[in-house]
Design an enzyme around this catalytic site. Structure first.
Site, PDB file in Angstrom:
ATOM      1  N   HIS A 103       1.569  78.287 -22.238  1.00 57.06           N
ATOM      2  CA  HIS A 103       1.014  77.238 -21.384  1.00 57.06           C
ATOM      3  C   HIS A 103      -0.296  77.664 -20.722  1.00 57.06           C
ATOM      4  CE1 HIS A 103       0.826  74.586 -17.789  1.00 57.06           C
ATOM      5  NE2 HIS A 103       1.479  73.711 -18.534  1.00 57.06           N
ATOM      6  N   SER A 125      -0.262  68.594 -17.288  1.00 55.09           N
ATOM      7  CA  SER A 125      -0.739  69.983 -17.320  1.00 55.09           C
ATOM      8  C   SER A 125      -2.021  70.110 -18.130  1.00 55.09           C
ATOM      9  CB  SER A 125       0.310  70.893 -17.962  1.00 55.09           C
ATOM     10  OG  SER A 125       1.340  71.211 -17.085  1.00 55.09           O
ATOM     11  N   ASP A 143      -0.784  80.324 -13.414  1.00 52.92           N
ATOM     12  CA  ASP A 143      -0.009  79.807 -14.545  1.00 52.92           C
ATOM     13  C   ASP A 143       0.822  80.946 -15.141  1.00 52.92           C
ATOM     14  OD1 ASP A 143       0.571  78.209 -17.098  1.00 52.92           O
ATOM     15  OD2 ASP A 143      -0.862  76.886 -16.121  1.00 52.92           O
ATOM     16  N   ASN A 190       5.070  65.054 -14.675  1.00 56.71           N
ATOM     17  CA  ASN A 190       5.454  64.319 -15.891  1.00 56.71           C
ATOM     18  C   ASN A 190       6.802  63.622 -15.770  1.00 56.71           C
ATOM     19  OD1 ASN A 190       3.192  65.602 -16.825  1.00 56.71           O
ATOM     20  ND2 ASN A 190       4.150  66.499 -18.626  1.00 56.71           N
TER      21      ASN A 190
END
Length: 307
Positions: A84, A243, A49, A176
């Site tokens: 994130h 996520s 990430d 998404n």
């Protein structure tokens, strides 16, 4: 080749303190598993990430190692300048926010502060995870990738296959780009690779997220709307996206490993752990392309370990 990017997500609120236990934790029955003493101890989860807030009080004791695969800083600088990765890490193993609060985290910074990175950086991260050993011989059991790209890649798929061949579970976000229609399918990688555990999103009331990608490789569904977790710097944030659903499943798998290996008194294979995840999942009434096998209910794992 196109860039690999974060699965889009929405920041709803940022605050200094956590007001309550995030609903995704109770939705999957994690607290009931904690009462038996299983909190993910001994399980190493790699997060590919944007890095992590290394000083966050809920996370700093969970980090077992890390490496930076981006052009942002040196190899040992895996600090999160996006937010994130820190949020994902908190849902997996945050002291106050995590499904598996005693799991260990190996941080692979493969995306920069803008949430972008090359396919090569993801592949390098996967190769690092496959070969990594901790100070006491620990090995990674689970990889979490809340990211995606529009292009298929033979090299990326091969890297994932190599990781899975080592008995490591690879958990990825479905994406998404959904249009709120179950009959139409959206494409993203690595979500479309059969070797990955692909996660779609629901809300606190178990309603399918309107943005959640639907396709024939969705395996499982979990909380992904208004999810509270850790956020830089020493804060908490409520975010939405597949996520956010993905790390719930990574944390659940750590608990399933604890339960299953204690019951069977041996190391379980990647396929055996996945089978337990499937067996403890309950349909929410949606198409398989939207929810896969459904929402995991962790107390069910005990039943399937004894049969």
């Amino acid at each position: 080749m196109a860039e690999m990017k974060l699965v889009p997500f929405k920041i709803n609120t940022i605050q200094q303190n956590l007001e309550h236990l995030p609903y995704g934790i109770t939705q999957c029955q994690a607290p009931e598993i904690w009462e038996t003493g299983e909190k993910g101890q001994g399980v190493v989860i790699a997060i590919l990430d944007t890095g992590i807030d290394i000083n966050h009080p809920d996370l700093r004791n969970r980090i077992i190692g890390g490496r930076n695969f981006t052009n942002e800083g040196d190899d040992n600088n895996f600090y999160d300048m996006n937010g994130h990765g820190t949020h994902v890490a908190g849902t997996i193993a945050g002291e106050k926010t995590g499904v598996a609060p005693n799991a260990s985290l190996l941080i692979c910074k493969v995306l920069d502060r803008h949430g972008s990175g090359s396919y090569d950086s993801i592949i390098a991260g996967l190769n690092y995870v496959r070969k990594w050993q901790g100070p006491n011989g620990e090995k990674v059991r689970i990889v979490n990738m809340s990211l995606g790209g529009s292009q298929d890649s033979y090299e990326l798929k091969k890297a994932i296959l190599n990781v899975v061949s080592e008995g490591i579970l690879v958990v990825v976000a479905s994406g998404n780009e959904g249009d709120n229609r179950q009959e139409t399918y959206e494409q993203a990688y690595p979500a479309l690779y059969n070797e990955c555990i692909t996660v779609s999103a629901c809300d606190e009331n178990k309603k399918l997220a309107s943005f959640s990608n639907t396709h024939l490789q969705v395996d499982i569904i979990s909380a992904g709307i208004d999810v509270y977790s850790t956020y830089p710097v020493n804060q908490y944030a409520k975010l939405s996206g597949t996520s956010m659903a993905t790390p719930h499943i990574s944390g659940m798998l750590a608990l399933i490993i604890n339960i299953g290996e204690k019951q069977f008194k041996r190391t379980l294979t990647e396929s055996e752990i996945y089978a337990l995840l499937v067996k403890c999942s309950c349909s929410l009434g949606y198409e398989k392309s939207s929810e896969g096998n459904g929402l995991p209910q962790l107390k069910e794992v005990y039943k399937h370990c004894s049969t």
